[in-house]
Design an enzyme around this catalytic site. Structure first.
Site, short mmCIF file in Angstrom:
data_model
loop_
_atom_site.label_atom_id
_atom_site.label_comp_id
_atom_site.label_asym_id
_atom_site.label_seq_id
_atom_site.Cartn_x
_atom_site.Cartn_y
_atom_site.Cartn_z
N GLU A 1 -14.86 -0.43 17.51
CA GLU A 1 -15.02 0.05 16.13
C GLU A 1 -15.93 1.27 16.09
OE1 GLU A 1 -13.27 -0.93 13.43
OE2 GLU A 1 -12.22 -1.93 15.06
N GLN B 1 -9.17 -15.65 0.80
CA GLN B 1 -10.35 -15.46 1.66
C GLN B 1 -11.53 -15.24 0.70
OE1 GLN B 1 -10.88 -11.67 3.56
NE2 GLN B 1 -11.98 -12.52 5.31
N ARG C 1 -14.79 2.33 -3.31
CA ARG C 1 -14.73 3.77 -3.59
C ARG C 1 -13.70 4.16 -4.67
NH1 ARG C 1 -14.33 5.76 2.45
NH2 ARG C 1 -13.87 3.55 2.77
N GLY D 1 -10.25 -7.02 0.50
CA GLY D 1 -11.41 -6.14 0.38
C GLY D 1 -11.64 -5.62 -1.03
N TYR E 1 15.45 9.52 -38.58
CA TYR E 1 15.04 8.25 -37.98
C TYR E 1 16.18 7.25 -38.14
CZ TYR E 1 13.02 3.76 -37.14
OH TYR E 1 12.80 2.50 -36.63
C1 UD1 Z 1 -9.93 -1.44 10.39
C2 UD1 Z 1 -9.93 -1.72 11.90
C3 UD1 Z 1 -10.02 -0.38 12.64
C4 UD1 Z 1 -8.87 0.50 12.24
C5 UD1 Z 1 -8.81 0.67 10.73
C6 UD1 Z 1 -7.53 1.36 10.33
C7 UD1 Z 1 -11.05 -3.87 12.17
C8 UD1 Z 1 -12.28 -4.56 12.56
N1 UD1 Z 1 -11.05 -2.55 12.23
O1 UD1 Z 1 -11.19 -0.87 10.08
O2 UD1 Z 1 -9.99 -0.60 14.04
O3 UD1 Z 1 -8.97 1.76 12.89
O4 UD1 Z 1 -8.84 -0.60 10.06
O5 UD1 Z 1 -7.55 1.68 8.97
O6 UD1 Z 1 -10.07 -4.52 11.86
N2 UD1 Z 1 -10.04 -7.00 4.72
C9 UD1 Z 1 -9.91 -8.30 4.29
N3 UD1 Z 1 -10.93 -9.18 4.51
C10 UD1 Z 1 -12.06 -8.82 5.16
C11 UD1 Z 1 -12.18 -7.49 5.61
C12 UD1 Z 1 -11.14 -6.60 5.38
O7 UD1 Z 1 -8.90 -8.67 3.68
O8 UD1 Z 1 -12.92 -9.66 5.34
C13 UD1 Z 1 -8.92 -6.08 4.47
C14 UD1 Z 1 -9.32 -4.93 3.58
O9 UD1 Z 1 -9.03 -5.21 2.23
C15 UD1 Z 1 -8.42 -3.81 4.09
C16 UD1 Z 1 -8.22 -4.18 5.55
O10 UD1 Z 1 -8.55 -5.52 5.69
O11 UD1 Z 1 -7.16 -3.81 3.48
C17 UD1 Z 1 -9.05 -3.32 6.50
O12 UD1 Z 1 -10.43 -3.50 6.22
P1 UD1 Z 1 -11.42 -2.29 6.30
O13 UD1 Z 1 -12.75 -2.78 5.92
O14 UD1 Z 1 -10.86 -1.11 5.59
O15 UD1 Z 1 -11.43 -1.99 7.88
P2 UD1 Z 1 -11.75 -0.63 8.58
O16 UD1 Z 1 -13.21 -0.50 8.72
O17 UD1 Z 1 -11.00 0.46 7.93
#
Ligand code: UD1
Ligand code: MG
Length: 458
Positions: A160, A78, A17, A13, A371
């Site tokens: 979600e 990815q 922020r 991700g 020194y």
């Molecule tokens: C996710 C969970 C949610 C949980 C929360 C906990 C899903 C759909 N939802 O939501 O149920 O309560 O975490 O913090 O899984 N990432 C990737 N590739 C992507 C998307 C995300 O590597 O395509 C990674 C992000 O970098 C991050 C993690 O996955 O480290 C979580 O992604 P994020 O977008 O923060 O998910 P949340 O909406 O927080």
């Protein structure tokens, strides 16, 4: 336990922020990137780890290659971030055939405790689940996926936040984003995942419903300590997490017999070791693999990095970097010990003294304003106030040798390369360009001239 368990760490991700050029998972707390902490916490439980990278993948990979063994910590790319389900699928190829269970964690939860993950893995195996979700109950669950249970208390699905109805939003039990899956189930079900109608993303969380519909056993385990799954989204979260980690580390040392006078103002890196009865004063930073012996007094306002300190060492208001301080060495206040220095037993380095790439023998002293660079100094040498080793001619650096028992008078310049032999004496204010024989006196300064009545004549 570790033999047939792998871990997948999601770190593709963007971390918008953080408002940073550095990928989110490489932001540090207690001097180590988030990702480092995550890997360390799952390492004892898994034979291999796959980090899913995407945004600024090269930077993340570079860090991993530098810090970890490539055969244990691998990466999977990815390219497009199409959701957590899509991300996990990318790790499939990297995982060995012998693996039975897969732990899934997020790269931005640096406070994970091995103990919590171990409980999850044990529970998952004892219950013979296809998937076990780590959950937590929160007063303010907004933003998280909610755990929906049936009337028997079994987990039905995860919804979600973005897709939750008003009623579901009331649910306090949330998905921490940490799971344990049976590997075969995980990857076969991921193939069947369809994208969310709301966001178009492939949600890993949708696997719960899918597994249930296939009559596979799904479980949920509630977490003991919520701080361990604290996710970092912005710099405020990072500071918050650092405080928790700092408290954990300081408490660990206190339990081992170290006095930390003000834990909230003391920063000790995760891999530092300290023996008992050492006292750490406020404003002290102990960094990287620093090793500290027993009965030392460190600080206040001191920074020690990559260094090795034996017992009974005192360092006050000073910095020490990549150096060795043997027993009963005293440094400071206001001294700087730069890389590749070694101070033998009972050496004393006082205020405003800088030492670089030098060996200083037992009981030698440089108590003020000096020194010392690229020098090899013997035992019981006295370096007078204001002594400067002139080691650099603008192009090259040269060595200075001062043998046992020599005495360097105040405000002398020793122009390297030069050798002061055993027991030699350099008169104060000398500029020494030639070697001094043992037990000899060297004076290299102009004689004083007193002009009688000079003031009146003017
Ligand atoms: C996710 C969970 C949610 C949980 C929360 C906990 C899903 C759909 N939802 O939501 O149920 O309560 O975490 O913090 O899984 N990432 C990737 N590739 C992507 C998307 C995300 O590597 O395509 C990674 C992000 O970098 C991050 C993690 O996955 O480290 C979580 O992604 P994020 O977008 O923060 O998910 P949340 O909406 O927080
Ligand atoms: Mg998140």
């Amino acid at each position: 336990m570790t033999k047939d368990c792998a871990a997948i760490i999601l770190a593709a991700g963007k971390g918008t922020r953080m408002k940073s050029n550095t990928p989110k998972v490489l932001h540090s707390l207690c001097n180590k990137p988030m990702l480092w902490h995550v890997i360390k916490s799952i390492n004892p439980l898994s034979r291999e780890q796959v980090v899913v990278v995407g945004h600024q993948a090269e930077k993340v990979k570079e860090f991993l290659n530098k810090k970890f063994d490539e055969t244990k910590v691998m990466t999977a790319l990815q390219e497009e971030q199409l959701g957590t389900g899509h991300a996990v699928l990318k790790a499939k190829e990297a995982i060995s055939d012998v693996v039975k269970d897969v732990l899934i964690v997020m790269g931005d939860t640096p406070l994970l405790l091995t103990e919590e993950l171990k409980n999850l893995l044990n529970f998952h195996r004892d219950s013979m689940n296809a998937c076990t979700v780590l959950t937590a109950k929160l007063d303010n669950p907004s933003g998280y996926g909610r755990i929906v249970r049936n009337s028997n208390g079994e987990i039905n699905e995860i919804i979600e936040d973005k897709e939750a109805s008003k009623e579901i939003k009331e649910v306090k039990e949330i998905n921490t984003g940490i799971y344990c899956f049976r590997k075969d189930m995980l990857f076969s079900m991921l193939e069947k995942l369809s994208p969310s109608e709301v966001t178009g993303e492939y949600y890993l969380t949708d696997l719960i419903k899918l597994l249930n519909s296939e009559k596979e056993k799904v479980g949920a385990k509630e977490l003991n300590d919520f701080s361990s799954v604290l996710g970092i989204n912005d710099r405020k979260d990072l500071v918050e997490a650092q405080k928790i980690l700092q408290k954990r580390i300081n408490e660990f040392h206190m339990e081992n017999g170290v006095t930390v006078i003000e834990p909230e103002n003391t920063m000790i890196d995760p891999e530092v070791s300290i023996d008992s009865d050492t006292i750490v004063y406020p404003g002290t930073y102990l960094e990287n693999g620093t090793v500290v012996g027993a009965n030392c007094i460190l600080g206040p306002d001191t920074k020690i990095s990559d260094s090795y300190l034996k017992d009974n060492v005192k360092v006050i208001r000073s910095s020490v970097n990549e150096s060795v301080l043997e027993s009963y060495v005293q440094v400071g206040p206001y001294a700087q010990i730069r890389p590749y220095s070694k101070l033998m037993d009972e050496v004393k380095i006082g205020d405003f003294v800088e030492v670089k790439n030098s060996l200083i023998g037992e009981k030698s002293k440089a108590s003020h304003l000096s020194y010392i660079g690229d020098a090899t100094i013997g035992k019981e040498v006295n370096i007078g106030a204001g002594t400067v080793v002139v080691n650099y001619d603008g192009k090259n650096k040269y060595e200075t040798i001062i043998k046992d028992g020599a005495f360097i008078g105040c405000n002398s310049s020793l122009i390297a390369p030069v050798k002061i032999n055993e027991g030699a004496f350099v008169a104060a204010g000398s500029t020494i360009t030639d070697d001094v024989e043992q037990e000899s006196l060297a004076i290299a300064r102009q004689r004083q001239v007193n002009k009688k009545g000079w003031r009146k004549q003017k």
